[in-house]
Design an enzyme around this catalytic site. Structure first.
Site, mmCIF file in Angstrom:
data_model
loop_
_atom_site.group_PDB
_atom_site.id
_atom_site.type_symbol
_atom_site.label_atom_id
_atom_site.label_comp_id
_atom_site.label_asym_id
_atom_site.label_seq_id
_atom_site.Cartn_x
_atom_site.Cartn_y
_atom_site.Cartn_z
ATOM 1 N N ARG A 295 0.818 -1.220 0.000
ATOM 2 C CA ARG A 295 0.000 0.000 0.000
ATOM 3 C C ARG A 295 0.852 1.271 0.000
ATOM 4 O O ARG A 295 0.400 2.323 -0.445
ATOM 5 C CB ARG A 295 -0.985 -0.014 1.176
ATOM 6 C CG ARG A 295 -0.340 -0.108 2.537
ATOM 7 C CD ARG A 295 -1.340 -0.586 3.616
ATOM 8 N NE ARG A 295 -0.628 -1.070 4.788
ATOM 9 C CZ ARG A 295 -0.505 -0.402 5.923
ATOM 10 N NH1 ARG A 295 -1.058 0.784 6.057
ATOM 11 N NH2 ARG A 295 0.172 -0.914 6.937
ATOM 12 N N SER B 170 -4.340 4.640 6.704
ATOM 13 C CA SER B 170 -4.172 3.195 6.492
ATOM 14 C C SER B 170 -4.036 2.839 5.024
ATOM 15 O O SER B 170 -3.254 1.968 4.670
ATOM 16 C CB SER B 170 -5.384 2.435 7.015
ATOM 17 O OG SER B 170 -5.398 2.407 8.387
ATOM 18 N N GLU C 165 -19.189 3.396 2.798
ATOM 19 C CA GLU C 165 -18.551 2.854 1.588
ATOM 20 C C GLU C 165 -19.472 2.869 0.376
ATOM 21 O O GLU C 165 -19.011 2.963 -0.767
ATOM 22 C CB GLU C 165 -18.049 1.429 1.861
ATOM 23 C CG GLU C 165 -16.944 1.361 2.915
ATOM 24 C CD GLU C 165 -17.473 1.502 4.345
ATOM 25 O OE1 GLU C 165 -18.691 1.348 4.563
ATOM 26 O OE2 GLU C 165 -16.664 1.783 5.250
ATOM 27 N N PHE D 295 -14.526 -3.900 3.206
ATOM 28 C CA PHE D 295 -15.671 -2.968 3.186
ATOM 29 C C PHE D 295 -15.921 -2.398 1.784
ATOM 30 O O PHE D 295 -17.022 -2.003 1.454
ATOM 31 C CB PHE D 295 -15.423 -1.822 4.172
ATOM 32 C CG PHE D 295 -14.866 -2.284 5.495
ATOM 33 C CD1 PHE D 295 -15.375 -3.420 6.112
ATOM 34 C CD2 PHE D 295 -13.820 -1.615 6.114
ATOM 35 C CE1 PHE D 295 -14.867 -3.872 7.319
ATOM 36 C CE2 PHE D 295 -13.303 -2.068 7.317
ATOM 37 C CZ PHE D 295 -13.819 -3.188 7.922
ATOM 38 N N HIS E 129 -5.568 -3.875 2.717
ATOM 39 C CA HIS E 129 -5.684 -4.864 3.797
ATOM 40 C C HIS E 129 -6.420 -6.121 3.345
ATOM 41 O O HIS E 129 -7.323 -6.610 4.004
ATOM 42 C CB HIS E 129 -6.368 -4.244 5.017
ATOM 43 C CG HIS E 129 -5.544 -3.202 5.705
ATOM 44 N ND1 HIS E 129 -4.977 -2.147 5.028
ATOM 45 C CD2 HIS E 129 -5.193 -3.049 6.998
ATOM 46 C CE1 HIS E 129 -4.307 -1.390 5.873
ATOM 47 N NE2 HIS E 129 -4.414 -1.915 7.082
ATOM 48 N N ASP F 240 -6.265 -8.661 13.402
ATOM 49 C CA ASP F 240 -7.646 -8.160 13.325
ATOM 50 C C ASP F 240 -8.664 -9.272 13.056
ATOM 51 O O ASP F 240 -9.849 -9.116 13.333
ATOM 52 C CB ASP F 240 -7.779 -7.083 12.244
ATOM 53 C CG ASP F 240 -7.384 -5.705 12.758
ATOM 54 O OD1 ASP F 240 -7.271 -5.546 13.991
ATOM 55 O OD2 ASP F 240 -7.191 -4.800 11.927
ATOM 56 N N ARG G 118 -1.640 -5.254 3.803
ATOM 57 C CA ARG G 118 -1.259 -4.422 4.937
ATOM 58 C C ARG G 118 0.209 -4.591 5.316
ATOM 59 O O ARG G 118 0.931 -3.621 5.523
ATOM 60 C CB ARG G 118 -2.125 -4.810 6.141
ATOM 61 C CG ARG G 118 -1.695 -4.168 7.429
ATOM 62 C CD ARG G 118 -2.635 -4.553 8.563
ATOM 63 N NE ARG G 118 -2.279 -3.854 9.785
ATOM 64 C CZ ARG G 118 -1.450 -4.342 10.695
ATOM 65 N NH1 ARG G 118 -0.889 -5.527 10.526
ATOM 66 N NH2 ARG G 118 -1.166 -3.644 11.776
#
Ligand SMILES: Cc1ncc(C[n+]2csc(CCOP(=O)(O)OP(=O)(O)O)c2C)c(N)n1
Ligand SMILES: [Mg+2]
Lengths: 285, 323
Positions: free
Chosen positions: B19, B46, B67, B92, B118, B126, B176
């Protein structure tokens, strides 16, 4: 751009549009009756007075944008576009047939002047936000983004996400028009999922709200003019309309949300429209 | 392509989250082209959009945790001539807003650039809710959509610039955790081609995203077993570069696919579909097999779910044995 017309002439156009809606739906054998009939006055006002547009040049860069968020009501838009000169009225009878530009729910890529693809409810206002943001970035805020939406449609969370964004960003070149006809598929809106106090809801989201009779063409024109004068907030016009307007046996009845008239019903409906509910003698009688 | 690319995978490698490359690419795209704009749903740092947001605040929109509104606002921006990049976690976006992507971006044919960060089990602690495994499948079934999964941050930067010029709707998957950098500034990248990274005659290791590195490591180890593996990196999952893939399989006659997501509908699904119609060959698919991830350290999870070089190597043996 089209020449502005006197009110009486606009009312005649709206009635002609209603007749075309009945013919199209009867011919197609499927489609939505109540919403489009109720919206005929609003669409007449938009295409024949309010919008800056050019039927012969649908991509005119200076045009206003009109989004139809409740895509199932597209027969009223097709009929109005034909009357405004976007295409020949004969094409209206191709509605919903294989190969037609007049898809059951509108598709942008098929028909010049159809600004977006819709049908799945709840996404028109977000697109309007994106458009208004782009216009602001480009210093083009003299162009307006109009969005017509259903009332039942406002059960969708996406609508309120967009409402928040437009409020936060003060997107004052958005003018939304809610077709407040109090019906949706499963019944009256207030029993399916209560929307009231709708005005207070939009106000709480940072919008300037006007409430009008949506079957009064002059009121629609005036409200949009007022809306354009609001300089710090997006504008919501809650337009109270009669679903099925002009056809007695359809008016106020949610059962006509999603069905077309059959041959007999169409004949009756056309008679009513031509005689303005028996008030005058129909010219084609 | 060995001399233009590649960092030698048996040497010391630098690692960086994929990313990060996207963040740099977007900033550069913003500098080069005025019509590039960006929006995010409360994950600006993020997803690494923060570099762009700081440099071009007037071209950046904070949407909040919404979203559906994110992607649909993107459609509206694109309608007015902008090139909107919109980002969130892949779980999402596209996870929560598939229909809006389908109707207002794909059917509507608006060049919105979707960035799903991610993705994969390597999200780690997570847990399953945030470890997106179905994004490639969700995006790959959509007409008009282009689907990308770069293998490292250097490639992600190039992919971002390519996306800014591409006229179609695009989805790009990011990870991530730090991923070893295996390409260089000189490694070619375009939207479309698959790249043969190392040549070999015995088995094709066809990989995407974070798993391309694992495939390269597996190929090194397979040499010790006397197996010459050809590593084909597929950064563009749709449209699939059938020519390069079929040429490799015609030569090797055996295939292992590798991805950090569900094999159903993902790269494994795509390759199996292609080969079964055009060039049937023994195939094993490395990826998630109809289950969710769970919490844990990224490297432990990859090993636990069989998403590593060791498992690719074992799979290669099994398909070579079937020839
Ligand atoms: C996302 C989505 N869910 C469900 C539908 C099916 N649907 C079409 S119209 C409609 C009712 C909408 O009510 P309203 O906006 O008030 O339209 P009206 O009945 O007044 O024409 C529903 C549920 C849809 N088109 N899109
Ligand atoms: Mg309604």
């Amino acid at each position: 751009m089209l020449k502005k017309l006197p009110l009486a002439q606009l009312e005649t156009i709206a009635n002609d549009i209603r007749e075309d809606i009945i013919r199209m739906l009867e011919h197609a054998g499927s489609g939505h009756s109540a919403g489009p009939l109720g919206l005929a006055d609003i669409f007449t006002a938009l295409y024949f007075d309010i919008l800056k547009h050019d039927p012969k040049n649908p991509d005119w860069p200076e045009r206003d944008i009109l989004l139809l968020s409740n895509g199932h009501c597209v027969p009223v838009r097709y009929a109005t576009m034909a009357h405004a000169g976007y295409f020949d009225r004969k094409e209206l009878m191709t509605l919903r047939q294989l190969g037609t530009r007049l898809q059951g729910h509108p598709e942008r890529k098929r028909l010049p002047g159809m600004e977006t693809t819709s049908g799945p409810l709840g996404s028109g206002l977000s697109q309007a936000c994106g458009m208004a943001l782009a216009l602001r970035m480009d210093n083009q805020q003299h162009r307006w983004v109009y969005v017509v939406m259903g009332d039942g449609e406002q059960d969708e969370g996406n609508v309120w996400e967009a409402a928040m964004l437009a409020g936060k960003e003060k997107l004052h070149n958005i003018i939304a028009i809610t077709d407040r006809n109090n019906i949706q598929i499963d019944g009256p809106t207030e029993s399916v999922m209560p929307l009231e106090d709708l005005k207070a809801k939009w106000e709480a989201f940072g919008w300037h709200v006007l409430e009008i009779d949506g079957n009064d063409i002059e009121a629609v024109i005036d409200a949009c003019a007022m809306g354009r004068a609001i300089e710090n907030k997006p504008v919501m016009i809650i337009a109270h309309t009669i679903p099925g307007k002009g056809v007695d046996f359809m008016e106020y009845d949610f059962n006509w949300h999603g069905k077309p008239p059959n041959k007999e019903e169409a004949k009756k409906a056309l008679h009513e429209l031509r005689t303005l509910g028996g008030k005058i003698k129909g010219e084609h009688e | 392509m060995s001399d233009m690319y590649l960092v030698d995978v048996s040497g010391n490698l630098t690692s960086e989250p994929i990313r990060k490359g996207f963040g740099r690419g977007l900033l550069e795209a913003g500098k080069r082209w005025d019509n590039v704009v960006a929006a995010c749903a409360d994950l600006t740092d993020s997803t690494q959009m923060s570099l762009f947001a700081e440099e071009f605040p007037e071209r950046y929109i904070e949407i909040g945790v919404a979203e559906q509104n994110l992607v649909t606002t993107g459609s509206g921006l694109a309608a007015m001539g902008k090139v909107p990049f919109v980002s969130s976690y892949a779980a999402f976006m596209p996870g929560r807003c598939w229909e809006q992507i389908r109707t207002t971006i794909c059917l509507n044919d608006r060049p919105v650039k979707l960035i799903g960060s991610h993705a994969g089990v390597s999200v780690g602690p997570d847990g399953a809710t945030h470890q997106m495994l179905e994004d490639l499948a969700l995006m790959r079934v959509l007409p008009n959509m282009v689907v990308l999964a770069p293998c490292d941050s250097v490639e992600a930067e190039k992919a971002t610039l390519a996306m800014a010029l591409d006229k179609r709707p695009n989805y790009m998957r990011l990870a991530r955790e730090a991923t070893p950098i295996i390409t260089t500034d000189k490694t070619p990248f375009e939207i479309g081609p698959a790249y043969v990274l190392t040549e070999g005659a015995d088995v094709s290791l066809i990989a995407t995203g974070t798993m391309t590195y694992q495939a390269l490591v597996a190929a090194e180890e397979l040499k010790k077993d006397g197996i010459q593996a050809e590593v084909v990196h597929v950064p563009t999952i749709k449209p699939l570069d059938a020519g390069t893939i079929l040429a490799s399989v015609r030569k090797t006659g055996a295939v292992v696919t590798a991805e950090e997501g569900q094999i159903v509908g993902g790269l494994g699904g795509a390759i199996a579909e292609l080969l079964s119609e055009e060039q049937p060959a023994p195939i094993k698919r490395i990826g998630m097999r109809d289950r969710f991830g769970e919490s844990g350290a990224p490297d432990k999870l990859l090993e636990y779910f069989g998403l590593d070089a060791r498992h690719i190597r074992l799979a290669a043996h099994s398909v070579v044995d079937k020839k």
